[in-house]
Design a protein around this motif. Structure first.
Motif, PDB file in Angstrom:
ATOM      1  N   GLU A  54       0.822  -1.206   0.000  1.00  0.00           N
ATOM      2  CA  GLU A  54       0.000   0.000   0.000  1.00  0.00           C
ATOM      3  C   GLU A  54       0.859   1.260   0.000  1.00  0.00           C
ATOM      4  O   GLU A  54       0.513   2.265  -0.630  1.00  0.00           O
ATOM      5  CB  GLU A  54      -0.925  -0.004   1.215  1.00  0.00           C
ATOM      6  CG  GLU A  54      -1.858   1.196   1.266  1.00  0.00           C
ATOM      7  CD  GLU A  54      -2.784   1.189   2.468  1.00  0.00           C
ATOM      8  OE1 GLU A  54      -3.369   2.246   2.762  1.00  0.00           O
ATOM      9  OE2 GLU A  54      -2.904   0.123   3.107  1.00  0.00           O
ATOM     10  N   TYR A  55       2.007   1.208   0.695  1.00  0.00           N
ATOM     11  CA  TYR A  55       2.889   2.373   0.729  1.00  0.00           C
ATOM     12  C   TYR A  55       3.533   2.601  -0.632  1.00  0.00           C
ATOM     13  O   TYR A  55       3.723   3.743  -1.062  1.00  0.00           O
ATOM     14  CB  TYR A  55       3.960   2.183   1.803  1.00  0.00           C
ATOM     15  CG  TYR A  55       3.389   1.962   3.187  1.00  0.00           C
ATOM     16  CD1 TYR A  55       2.250   2.645   3.610  1.00  0.00           C
ATOM     17  CD2 TYR A  55       3.979   1.067   4.067  1.00  0.00           C
ATOM     18  CE1 TYR A  55       1.722   2.440   4.867  1.00  0.00           C
ATOM     19  CE2 TYR A  55       3.457   0.851   5.336  1.00  0.00           C
ATOM     20  CZ  TYR A  55       2.322   1.539   5.724  1.00  0.00           C
ATOM     21  OH  TYR A  55       1.798   1.343   6.976  1.00  0.00           O
ATOM     22  N   TRP A  56       3.872   1.503  -1.345  1.00  0.00           N
ATOM     23  CA  TRP A  56       4.431   1.661  -2.688  1.00  0.00           C
ATOM     24  C   TRP A  56       3.395   2.282  -3.633  1.00  0.00           C
ATOM     25  O   TRP A  56       3.749   3.109  -4.482  1.00  0.00           O
ATOM     26  CB  TRP A  56       4.881   0.297  -3.226  1.00  0.00           C
ATOM     27  CG  TRP A  56       6.109  -0.259  -2.577  1.00  0.00           C
ATOM     28  CD1 TRP A  56       6.205  -1.389  -1.817  1.00  0.00           C
ATOM     29  CD2 TRP A  56       7.437   0.281  -2.649  1.00  0.00           C
ATOM     30  NE1 TRP A  56       7.492  -1.583  -1.380  1.00  0.00           N
ATOM     31  CE2 TRP A  56       8.282  -0.565  -1.896  1.00  0.00           C
ATOM     32  CE3 TRP A  56       8.003   1.397  -3.266  1.00  0.00           C
ATOM     33  CZ2 TRP A  56       9.643  -0.346  -1.741  1.00  0.00           C
ATOM     34  CZ3 TRP A  56       9.363   1.637  -3.116  1.00  0.00           C
ATOM     35  CH2 TRP A  56      10.165   0.777  -2.364  1.00  0.00           C
ATOM     36  N   ILE A  57       2.136   1.901  -3.477  1.00  0.00           N
ATOM     37  CA  ILE A  57       1.084   2.484  -4.331  1.00  0.00           C
ATOM     38  C   ILE A  57       0.911   3.966  -4.028  1.00  0.00           C
ATOM     39  O   ILE A  57       0.732   4.785  -4.940  1.00  0.00           O
ATOM     40  CB  ILE A  57      -0.247   1.722  -4.123  1.00  0.00           C
ATOM     41  CG1 ILE A  57      -0.122   0.298  -4.675  1.00  0.00           C
ATOM     42  CG2 ILE A  57      -1.398   2.448  -4.806  1.00  0.00           C
ATOM     43  CD1 ILE A  57      -1.323  -0.584  -4.400  1.00  0.00           C
ATOM     44  N   ASP A  61       1.308   7.231  -6.546  1.00  0.00           N
ATOM     45  CA  ASP A  61       0.377   8.353  -6.675  1.00  0.00           C
ATOM     46  C   ASP A  61       1.109   9.691  -6.561  1.00  0.00           C
ATOM     47  O   ASP A  61       0.765  10.656  -7.247  1.00  0.00           O
ATOM     48  CB  ASP A  61      -0.700   8.272  -5.588  1.00  0.00           C
ATOM     49  CG  ASP A  61      -1.606   7.062  -5.757  1.00  0.00           C
ATOM     50  OD1 ASP A  61      -1.720   6.554  -6.891  1.00  0.00           O
ATOM     51  OD2 ASP A  61      -2.196   6.619  -4.748  1.00  0.00           O
ATOM     52  N   LEU A  62       2.103   9.731  -5.671  1.00  0.00           N
ATOM     53  CA  LEU A  62       2.799  10.990  -5.395  1.00  0.00           C
ATOM     54  C   LEU A  62       3.871  11.322  -6.414  1.00  0.00           C
ATOM     55  O   LEU A  62       4.240  12.500  -6.572  1.00  0.00           O
ATOM     56  CB  LEU A  62       3.436  10.925  -3.995  1.00  0.00           C
ATOM     57  CG  LEU A  62       2.459  10.877  -2.815  1.00  0.00           C
ATOM     58  CD1 LEU A  62       3.216  10.580  -1.519  1.00  0.00           C
ATOM     59  CD2 LEU A  62       1.699  12.193  -2.691  1.00  0.00           C
ATOM     60  N   GLU A  68       5.718   3.470 -12.555  1.00  0.00           N
ATOM     61  CA  GLU A  68       5.907   2.071 -12.934  1.00  0.00           C
ATOM     62  C   GLU A  68       6.829   1.346 -11.956  1.00  0.00           C
ATOM     63  O   GLU A  68       6.541   0.211 -11.527  1.00  0.00           O
ATOM     64  CB  GLU A  68       6.465   1.977 -14.348  1.00  0.00           C
ATOM     65  CG  GLU A  68       6.662   0.549 -14.822  1.00  0.00           C
ATOM     66  CD  GLU A  68       7.164   0.467 -16.258  1.00  0.00           C
ATOM     67  OE1 GLU A  68       7.616  -0.629 -16.657  1.00  0.00           O
ATOM     68  OE2 GLU A  68       7.130   1.497 -16.977  1.00  0.00           O
ATOM     69  N   ALA A  69       7.938   1.988 -11.586  1.00  0.00           N
ATOM     70  CA  ALA A  69       8.894   1.348 -10.675  1.00  0.00           C
ATOM     71  C   ALA A  69       8.250   1.070  -9.318  1.00  0.00           C
ATOM     72  O   ALA A  69       8.439  -0.012  -8.728  1.00  0.00           O
ATOM     73  CB  ALA A  69      10.125   2.236 -10.508  1.00  0.00           C
ATOM     74  N   TYR A  70       7.489   2.026  -8.812  1.00  0.00           N
ATOM     75  CA  TYR A  70       6.861   1.836  -7.514  1.00  0.00           C
ATOM     76  C   TYR A  70       5.781   0.749  -7.570  1.00  0.00           C
ATOM     77  O   TYR A  70       5.609  -0.030  -6.616  1.00  0.00           O
ATOM     78  CB  TYR A  70       6.257   3.149  -7.014  1.00  0.00           C
ATOM     79  CG  TYR A  70       7.304   4.174  -6.608  1.00  0.00           C
ATOM     80  CD1 TYR A  70       8.444   3.797  -5.907  1.00  0.00           C
ATOM     81  CD2 TYR A  70       7.139   5.528  -6.910  1.00  0.00           C
ATOM     82  CE1 TYR A  70       9.391   4.733  -5.520  1.00  0.00           C
ATOM     83  CE2 TYR A  70       8.093   6.471  -6.530  1.00  0.00           C
ATOM     84  CZ  TYR A  70       9.223   6.065  -5.847  1.00  0.00           C
ATOM     85  OH  TYR A  70      10.154   6.988  -5.466  1.00  0.00           O
ATOM     86  N   LEU A  71       5.040   0.689  -8.672  1.00  0.00           N
ATOM     87  CA  LEU A  71       4.027  -0.357  -8.792  1.00  0.00           C
ATOM     88  C   LEU A  71       4.672  -1.741  -8.844  1.00  0.00           C
ATOM     89  O   LEU A  71       4.157  -2.706  -8.270  1.00  0.00           O
ATOM     90  CB  LEU A  71       3.168  -0.121 -10.048  1.00  0.00           C
ATOM     91  CG  LEU A  71       2.251   1.109 -10.008  1.00  0.00           C
ATOM     92  CD1 LEU A  71       1.552   1.298 -11.341  1.00  0.00           C
ATOM     93  CD2 LEU A  71       1.216   0.988  -8.884  1.00  0.00           C
ATOM     94  N   LYS A  83      -4.682  -3.435  -7.043  1.00  0.00           N
ATOM     95  CA  LYS A  83      -4.560  -2.084  -7.589  1.00  0.00           C
ATOM     96  C   LYS A  83      -3.288  -1.945  -8.422  1.00  0.00           C
ATOM     97  O   LYS A  83      -3.318  -1.382  -9.531  1.00  0.00           O
ATOM     98  CB  LYS A  83      -4.540  -1.057  -6.455  1.00  0.00           C
ATOM     99  CG  LYS A  83      -5.845  -0.905  -5.709  1.00  0.00           C
ATOM    100  CD  LYS A  83      -5.705   0.139  -4.613  1.00  0.00           C
ATOM    101  CE  LYS A  83      -6.983   0.288  -3.810  1.00  0.00           C
ATOM    102  NZ  LYS A  83      -6.838   1.282  -2.709  1.00  0.00           N
ATOM    103  N   ALA A  84      -2.184  -2.449  -7.902  1.00  0.00           N
ATOM    104  CA  ALA A  84      -0.914  -2.322  -8.624  1.00  0.00           C
ATOM    105  C   ALA A  84      -0.927  -3.153  -9.898  1.00  0.00           C
ATOM    106  O   ALA A  84      -0.435  -2.710 -10.951  1.00  0.00           O
ATOM    107  CB  ALA A  84       0.235  -2.759  -7.711  1.00  0.00           C
TER     108      ALA A  84
END
Length: 346
Positions: A54-57, A61-62, A68-71, A83-84
């Motif tokens: 959830e923190y990576w998602i 957003d931010l 893409e990398a964070y997802l 979601k990811a």
């Protein structure tokens, strides 16, 4: 004795510290954290074994540049992070990597048997024109559909595909799909589809609505033929319910009853009671569409009783072979009441 006591104290202290750290991470993660705060709490969350996807998602957003990398990090943290998976599938699809996009969707549907996952899969299949996957995921989405299936129906541009999916689904979806086609003004498709269905009060109501739309959209003959299937009396005579034996529906070729605030109409088998309050302009009370078979109707003879003085019938063309016949009350201050039992058309 002192060593065991000390160890117990130490373990409790560590437990309290870990619990406090976990609470801090969870609190910060739910209170609009900044990118820097998220990056600082992620290592702590991972060390404590807390869900980090959830923190990576939130980071995605931010920071759109690193979305893409964070997802991908979110998916590594939790391979079933819906979601990811769905967001990343769209990203790589629009980058032109269809195989990876399909793999991500398949991963999502393998972890989640849900309307959302199956809808994402079928819309992807629809975009690609993959009829096999579209059919498969349409059927699955219908199974998990909460109530509104319009999003599924809107992907069906091939009537044969709709037939295949609905033939294996719960029968309730057939009536619902007919409703959808009528609501979308896909009248020819609706006409063909309803012919494959049985009879029920709900289906016949939709057929009446379809008659209405067909007639006023220039498909008068088709409207008349469909109404005749529902009511053979109309097919034989070109007129329906002249003796008011059934409750007027105000649709198709049945009597249309006034909804004006100055009127009150009450049907009983074989009789229509009409009450009219004073009004300043001529007021339409009832009307009906008829098919003139041999010649146009020239005269209307009602069987009625009560305060009928001044009431008059108006005959108007409604297209080749069709007429609209209307009963009107002239303007006046007085109230009136009458009962209509039968109407003869000559």
């Amino acid at each position: 004795m002192r060593l065991p006591v000390f160890l117990c104290w130490l373990l409790c202290a560590v437990g309290v510290s870990a619990s406090s750290s976990a609470a801090w991470v969870l609190w910060l993660g739910t209170h609009s954290p900044t990118k820097e705060q998220l990056l600082s709490i992620l290592p702590v969350a991972q060390a404590l074994g807390l869900p980090a996807s959830e923190y990576w998602i939130r980071l995605a957003d931010l920071d759109p540049d690193q979305e893409e990398a964070y997802l991908r990090s979110a998916i590594r943290s939790n391979p079933g992070e819906l979601k990811a998976l769905l967001r990343l599938a769209l990203i790589v699809e629009f980058q032109g990597d269809r195989p990876q996009a399909q793999q991500l969707i398949d991963q999502a549907t393998s972890y989640h048997r849900s309307y959302k996952s199956y809808m994402s899969a079928l819309t992807q299949a629809a975009r690609w024109g993959d009829l096999a996957r579209l059919e498969r995921f349409s059927a699955l989405a219908l199974q998990y559909c909460p109530r509104d299936a319009d999003g599924i129906y809107s992907q069906w541009t091939d009537p044969a595909l709709a037939d295949r999916v609905l033939s294996r689904a719960d029968k309730k979806w057939q009536a619902d799909y007919l409703r959808f086609l009528i609501g979308q003004s896909r009248l020819k498709e609706a006409l063909a589809f309803q012919a494959k269905l049985g009879a029920s009060p709900q289906l016949d109501r939709y057929r009446l609505e379809l008659c209405e739309l067909l007639f006023w959209n220039g498909h008068k003959q088709e409207a008349g033929e469909l109404f005749a299937v529902l009511h053979p009396e109309f097919g034989a005579e070109g007129v329906f319910n002249s003796q008011l034996r059934s409750r007027p529906s105000s649709l198709g070729f049945d009597w249309r009853l006034s909804q004006h605030e100055k009127t009150k109409l009450n049907w009983r088998p074989g009789e229509l009671e009409v009450k009219v309050s004073g009004h300043s302009q001529a007021l339409e009370l009832i009307s009906i569409l008829v098919e003139a078979r041999k010649k146009p109707i020239e005269r209307v003879t009602p069987s009625w009783g009560g305060e009928t003085d001044g009431l008059y019938w108006q005959l108007a063309d409604a297209g080749p072979k069709w007429q609209r016949i209307t009963l009107l009350a002239p303007a006046g201050d007085c109230d009136r009441s009458f009962r209509l039992r039968e109407v003869h058309f000559e």
